[in-house]
Each structure stands twice: as C-alpha cells, then as structure tokens.
Design an enzyme around this catalytic site. Structure first.
Site, PDB file in Angstrom:
ATOM      1  N   HIS A  66      -6.116   4.525   1.326  1.00 42.54           N
ATOM      2  CA  HIS A  66      -7.495   5.057   1.067  1.00 42.54           C
ATOM      3  C   HIS A  66      -8.314   4.955   2.297  1.00 42.54           C
ATOM      4  CE1 HIS A  66      -6.302   5.868  -3.083  1.00 42.54           C
ATOM      5  NE2 HIS A  66      -6.126   4.869  -3.259  1.00 42.54           N
ATOM      6  N   HIS A 104      -1.723   0.165   0.007  1.00 45.14           N
ATOM      7  CA  HIS A 104      -1.905   1.018  -0.648  1.00 45.14           C
ATOM      8  C   HIS A 104      -3.597   1.466  -0.345  1.00 45.14           C
ATOM      9  CE1 HIS A 104      -2.215   3.628  -4.343  1.00 45.14           C
ATOM     10  NE2 HIS A 104      -3.432   3.327  -4.483  1.00 45.14           N
ATOM     11  N   GLU A 105      -4.364   0.394  -0.497  1.00 44.05           N
ATOM     12  CA  GLU A 105      -5.938   0.268  -0.218  1.00 44.05           C
ATOM     13  C   GLU A 105      -6.257   0.890   1.154  1.00 44.05           C
ATOM     14  OE1 GLU A 105      -7.461   0.587  -2.915  1.00 44.05           O
ATOM     15  OE2 GLU A 105      -6.214  -0.227  -4.017  1.00 44.05           O
TER      16      GLU A 105
END
Length: 151
Positions: free
Chosen positions: A71, A67-68
């Site tokens: 980003h 998920h990170e």
C-alpha cells in the site's frame, strides 16, 4: 518486540523486497481489533496489531508488514494502492504478501447474543444486538427471540 525493533524490521523489509526506503513511522497500535495492520494515507505511517505478534509470532508480523508496504510504496508512487487495483495485486504477488492475515478471535468467540426462531428453532449468534421486532428468521420468516446474552 517493541516499536523500535518494528521500525527497523519495516525499513529492512522495504529495502530487501521493494528496493526502496521507508521514510515514515511504523508502530504497534493496541486499539486495532479486527485488522492485522493498516497504512495511513495522510501521515504515511504503518500501524500493526500487537495481538498478531502475541498470537502468531514474528512470521505473521512480517507478512502483515509486506502487505502494508505494498500500500505504502504504490501510494507514494501515485499508482493504484487499493485492494481492488491491479497494481496492488501484481506487487503483492511479486513480494509474497498475503491478502489476509489470520484472525485473532473467531466470530463465535466475539459473539455476545444468541437468538432463536420461535417457528423452526434455527439458532443465530450475533455480535451486536438485533431488533427482534424488525428482524425475522431467514429460513421460515418466523419471529426471533433472544435465548441468552453470552457476555
């Protein structure tokens, strides 16, 4: 798991899933309380909540890292890196990164105060203290009273 192993894991996942290198730092931050991890825009570092590893194991940390990294790679590429952006939604779906992680503590466990309505006796559990002079019952508009302090 320590920070060195986490760093290697992030670098490997970045190569495998995204085909790009991760050139910044990834580390555990024990001050994170309500989030699984975060991507820092200025330094491009990734912080992971160590409690997620303690409670749910390595599999949960892998999902948070993915998920990170979504980003991270979108921000580096100059595309939409926020949760609301279509680029982010598309990339996270492609790599199988979840939108949310499992919570460590439920709201009930984190609650510090218990209030009740003097009119209809509805129960309210809150983390923060409520000004009973200003706040009213949402059901009947009755006065609220603190029943007890939980912690």
């Amino acid at each position: 798991m320590n920070n060195d192993k986490l760093q290697r894991m992030v670098e490997n996942l970045s190569e495998e899933k995204f085909g790009r290198t991760f050139r910044h730092c990834a580390y555990f931050n024990k001050r994170l309380r309500t989030t699984g991890g975060r991507y820092l825009l200025k330094s491009h570092d990734i912080e992971i909540n160590p409690k997620q590893y303690e409670h749910y194991g390595e599999d949960a940390v892998v999902k948070i890292i993915l998920h990170e990294l979504c980003h991270y790679h979108l921000h580096i590429a100059g595309k939409g890196y926020q949760h609301k952006d279509q680029d982010f939604k598309r990339l996270s779906q492609q790599v199988g990164a979840p939108r949310f992680c499992n919570s460590i503590e439920s709201y009930q466990q984190r609650a510090n105060y218990e209030y009740y309505c003097t009119k209809c006796h509805a129960k309210y559990i809150r983390i923060r203290k409520v000004d009973t002079n200003r706040m009213r019952c949402g059901h009947c508009n009755g006065k609220l009273r603190m029943k007890r302090q939980l912690k």
